[in-house]
Design a protein around this motif. Structure first.
Motif, PDB file in Angstrom:
ATOM      1  N   GLY A  43       0.699  -1.244  -0.016  1.00  0.00           N
ATOM      2  CA  GLY A  43       0.120   0.040  -0.153  1.00  0.00           C
ATOM      3  C   GLY A  43       0.735   1.272   0.048  1.00  0.00           C
ATOM      4  N   TYR A  44       2.110   1.199  -0.094  1.00  0.00           N
ATOM      5  CA  TYR A  44       2.748   2.404   0.063  1.00  0.00           C
ATOM      6  C   TYR A  44       2.791   2.995  -1.419  1.00  0.00           C
ATOM      7  CZ  TYR A  44       4.582   1.069   4.542  1.00  0.00           C
ATOM      8  OH  TYR A  44       4.736   0.740   5.813  1.00  0.00           O
ATOM      9  N   ASN A  45       2.824   4.281  -1.331  1.00  0.00           N
ATOM     10  CA  ASN A  45       2.575   5.111  -2.850  1.00  0.00           C
ATOM     11  C   ASN A  45       4.137   5.497  -3.241  1.00  0.00           C
ATOM     12  OD1 ASN A  45       1.894   6.556  -5.026  1.00  0.00           O
ATOM     13  ND2 ASN A  45       1.139   8.264  -3.835  1.00  0.00           N
ATOM     14  N   ILE A  46       4.760   4.599  -3.899  1.00  0.00           N
ATOM     15  CA  ILE A  46       5.989   4.984  -4.321  1.00  0.00           C
ATOM     16  C   ILE A  46       6.096   5.016  -5.975  1.00  0.00           C
ATOM     17  CG2 ILE A  46       8.294   3.971  -4.726  1.00  0.00           C
ATOM     18  CD1 ILE A  46       7.638   2.357  -2.119  1.00  0.00           C
ATOM     19  N   VAL A  47       6.706   6.340  -6.171  1.00  0.00           N
ATOM     20  CA  VAL A  47       6.674   6.677  -7.574  1.00  0.00           C
ATOM     21  C   VAL A  47       7.965   6.399  -8.034  1.00  0.00           C
ATOM     22  CG1 VAL A  47       4.906   8.286  -7.473  1.00  0.00           C
ATOM     23  CG2 VAL A  47       7.214   9.175  -6.998  1.00  0.00           C
ATOM     24  N   THR A  48       8.306   6.386  -9.530  1.00  0.00           N
ATOM     25  CA  THR A  48       9.471   6.039 -10.320  1.00  0.00           C
ATOM     26  C   THR A  48       9.740   7.092 -11.219  1.00  0.00           C
ATOM     27  OG1 THR A  48       8.743   3.588 -10.164  1.00  0.00           O
ATOM     28  CG2 THR A  48      10.503   4.411 -11.485  1.00  0.00           C
ATOM     29  N   TYR A  49      10.877   7.448 -11.066  1.00  0.00           N
ATOM     30  CA  TYR A  49      11.434   8.679 -12.115  1.00  0.00           C
ATOM     31  C   TYR A  49      12.381   8.198 -12.827  1.00  0.00           C
ATOM     32  CZ  TYR A  49       9.168  11.704  -8.643  1.00  0.00           C
ATOM     33  OH  TYR A  49       8.299  12.228  -7.605  1.00  0.00           O
ATOM     34  N   LYS A  50      12.519   8.285 -14.206  1.00  0.00           N
ATOM     35  CA  LYS A  50      13.784   7.995 -14.988  1.00  0.00           C
ATOM     36  C   LYS A  50      14.639   8.984 -14.969  1.00  0.00           C
ATOM     37  CE  LYS A  50      11.941   4.146 -16.473  1.00  0.00           C
ATOM     38  NZ  LYS A  50      12.743   2.713 -16.292  1.00  0.00           N
ATOM     39  N   GLU A  51      15.892   8.546 -14.754  1.00  0.00           N
ATOM     40  CA  GLU A  51      16.913   9.620 -14.725  1.00  0.00           C
ATOM     41  C   GLU A  51      18.101   9.384 -15.929  1.00  0.00           C
ATOM     42  OE1 GLU A  51      19.103   9.750 -11.098  1.00  0.00           O
ATOM     43  OE2 GLU A  51      17.527  11.341 -10.146  1.00  0.00           O
ATOM     44  N   ALA A  52      18.789  10.138 -16.468  1.00  0.00           N
ATOM     45  CA  ALA A  52      19.652   9.872 -17.369  1.00  0.00           C
ATOM     46  C   ALA A  52      20.842   9.228 -16.797  1.00  0.00           C
ATOM     47  CB  ALA A  52      19.998  11.154 -18.185  1.00  0.00           C
ATOM     48  N   ASN A  53      21.560   8.195 -17.175  1.00  0.00           N
ATOM     49  CA  ASN A  53      22.829   7.739 -16.847  1.00  0.00           C
ATOM     50  C   ASN A  53      23.883   9.023 -16.952  1.00  0.00           C
ATOM     51  OD1 ASN A  53      21.675   5.503 -16.010  1.00  0.00           O
ATOM     52  ND2 ASN A  53      22.129   4.485 -17.883  1.00  0.00           N
ATOM     53  N   THR A  54      24.786   8.977 -16.182  1.00  0.00           N
ATOM     54  CA  THR A  54      25.848  10.019 -16.159  1.00  0.00           C
ATOM     55  C   THR A  54      27.058   9.710 -16.852  1.00  0.00           C
ATOM     56  OG1 THR A  54      26.994   9.255 -14.054  1.00  0.00           O
ATOM     57  CG2 THR A  54      25.346  11.424 -13.814  1.00  0.00           C
ATOM     58  N   LYS A  55      27.144   8.321 -17.037  1.00  0.00           N
ATOM     59  CA  LYS A  55      28.546   7.902 -17.638  1.00  0.00           C
ATOM     60  C   LYS A  55      28.457   7.261 -18.967  1.00  0.00           C
ATOM     61  CE  LYS A  55      31.413   7.694 -13.589  1.00  0.00           C
ATOM     62  NZ  LYS A  55      32.164   6.862 -12.863  1.00  0.00           N
ATOM     63  N   ASN A  56      26.998   7.062 -19.073  1.00  0.00           N
ATOM     64  CA  ASN A  56      26.750   6.450 -20.552  1.00  0.00           C
ATOM     65  C   ASN A  56      25.292   6.754 -21.137  1.00  0.00           C
ATOM     66  OD1 ASN A  56      25.193   4.635 -18.825  1.00  0.00           O
ATOM     67  ND2 ASN A  56      26.920   3.125 -18.997  1.00  0.00           N
ATOM     68  N   LYS A  57      24.913   6.104 -22.302  1.00  0.00           N
ATOM     69  CA  LYS A  57      23.737   6.341 -22.575  1.00  0.00           C
ATOM     70  C   LYS A  57      22.436   5.754 -21.784  1.00  0.00           C
ATOM     71  CE  LYS A  57      24.962   7.257 -27.298  1.00  0.00           C
ATOM     72  NZ  LYS A  57      24.862   6.900 -28.720  1.00  0.00           N
ATOM     73  N   GLY A  58      21.263   6.063 -21.944  1.00  0.00           N
ATOM     74  CA  GLY A  58      20.213   5.159 -21.343  1.00  0.00           C
ATOM     75  C   GLY A  58      19.988   5.882 -20.200  1.00  0.00           C
ATOM     76  N   THR A  59      18.937   5.510 -19.237  1.00  0.00           N
ATOM     77  CA  THR A  59      18.296   5.943 -18.142  1.00  0.00           C
ATOM     78  C   THR A  59      18.290   4.848 -17.031  1.00  0.00           C
ATOM     79  OG1 THR A  59      16.066   5.232 -18.786  1.00  0.00           O
ATOM     80  CG2 THR A  59      16.862   7.437 -19.332  1.00  0.00           C
ATOM     81  N   HIS A  60      18.234   5.275 -15.701  1.00  0.00           N
ATOM     82  CA  HIS A  60      17.903   4.408 -14.734  1.00  0.00           C
ATOM     83  C   HIS A  60      16.642   5.035 -13.841  1.00  0.00           C
ATOM     84  CE1 HIS A  60      20.869   7.380 -12.963  1.00  0.00           C
ATOM     85  NE2 HIS A  60      20.054   7.170 -11.920  1.00  0.00           N
ATOM     86  N   ALA A  61      16.192   3.981 -12.806  1.00  0.00           N
ATOM     87  CA  ALA A  61      15.129   4.418 -11.982  1.00  0.00           C
ATOM     88  C   ALA A  61      15.626   4.942 -10.785  1.00  0.00           C
ATOM     89  CB  ALA A  61      14.058   3.240 -11.691  1.00  0.00           C
ATOM     90  N   ARG A  62      14.960   6.033 -10.492  1.00  0.00           N
ATOM     91  CA  ARG A  62      14.955   6.530  -9.050  1.00  0.00           C
ATOM     92  C   ARG A  62      13.623   6.719  -8.387  1.00  0.00           C
ATOM     93  NH1 ARG A  62      18.319   8.883  -5.723  1.00  0.00           N
ATOM     94  NH2 ARG A  62      19.898   9.017  -7.729  1.00  0.00           N
ATOM     95  N   TYR A  63      13.574   5.909  -6.899  1.00  0.00           N
ATOM     96  CA  TYR A  63      12.106   5.781  -6.554  1.00  0.00           C
ATOM     97  C   TYR A  63      11.869   6.742  -5.402  1.00  0.00           C
ATOM     98  CZ  TYR A  63      12.399   1.356  -8.914  1.00  0.00           C
ATOM     99  OH  TYR A  63      12.528   0.375  -9.746  1.00  0.00           O
ATOM    100  N   GLU A  64      10.548   7.135  -5.082  1.00  0.00           N
ATOM    101  CA  GLU A  64      10.518   8.101  -4.075  1.00  0.00           C
ATOM    102  C   GLU A  64       9.052   8.031  -3.371  1.00  0.00           C
ATOM    103  OE1 GLU A  64      10.263  12.991  -3.637  1.00  0.00           O
ATOM    104  OE2 GLU A  64       9.743  12.139  -5.617  1.00  0.00           O
ATOM    105  N   LEU A  65       9.059   7.764  -1.891  1.00  0.00           N
ATOM    106  CA  LEU A  65       7.949   7.646  -1.323  1.00  0.00           C
ATOM    107  C   LEU A  65       7.027   8.785  -1.363  1.00  0.00           C
ATOM    108  CD1 LEU A  65       6.001   5.691   0.601  1.00  0.00           C
ATOM    109  CD2 LEU A  65       7.452   6.403   2.263  1.00  0.00           C
ATOM    110  N   VAL A  66       5.830   9.041  -1.711  1.00  0.00           N
ATOM    111  CA  VAL A  66       4.811  10.267  -1.732  1.00  0.00           C
ATOM    112  C   VAL A  66       4.001  10.064  -0.587  1.00  0.00           C
ATOM    113  CG1 VAL A  66       3.285  11.263  -2.879  1.00  0.00           C
ATOM    114  CG2 VAL A  66       5.044  10.280  -4.475  1.00  0.00           C
ATOM    115  N   GLY A  67       3.930  11.118   0.284  1.00  0.00           N
ATOM    116  CA  GLY A  67       2.788  11.337   1.166  1.00  0.00           C
ATOM    117  C   GLY A  67       2.949  10.693   2.485  1.00  0.00           C
ATOM    118  N   GLU A  68       4.096   9.997   2.858  1.00  0.00           N
ATOM    119  CA  GLU A  68       4.259   9.420   4.106  1.00  0.00           C
ATOM    120  C   GLU A  68       5.755   9.793   4.641  1.00  0.00           C
ATOM    121  OE1 GLU A  68       3.732   5.180   6.158  1.00  0.00           O
ATOM    122  OE2 GLU A  68       2.562   5.453   4.144  1.00  0.00           O
TER     123      GLU A  68
END
Length: 71
Positions: A43-68
């Motif tokens: 039941g935790y509201n965790i959102v996923t953000y896509k971030e650009a990789n710093t050393k190569n092409k592509g992205t990775h996920a960053r997670y954040e808990l919203v509202g708690e």
């Protein structure tokens, strides 16, 4: 010894975000997406953000808990 689920949840409840690389560094957790999925099912509201990789092409996920957050 705390499990990965409690470590990740505690980190997110402090208002912080978390990426896979950080989870490995801080908690020796190599399956962060699985931990996040279990927390979402609880039941935790965790959102996923896509971030650009710093050393190569592509992205990775960053997670954040919203509202708690813990003081």
């Amino acid at each position: 010894m705390p499990n990965h689920q409690s470590q990740v949840l505690g980190h997110l409840k402090q208002g912080r975000t978390l990426s896979q690389a950080e989870a490995i560094k801080h908690f020796d957790c190599y399956r962060l997406s699985a931990v996040i999925e279990r927390l979402r099912k609880q039941g935790y509201n965790i959102v996923t953000y896509k971030e650009a990789n710093t050393k190569n092409k592509g992205t990775h996920a960053r997670y954040e808990l919203v509202g708690e957050f813990e003081a």
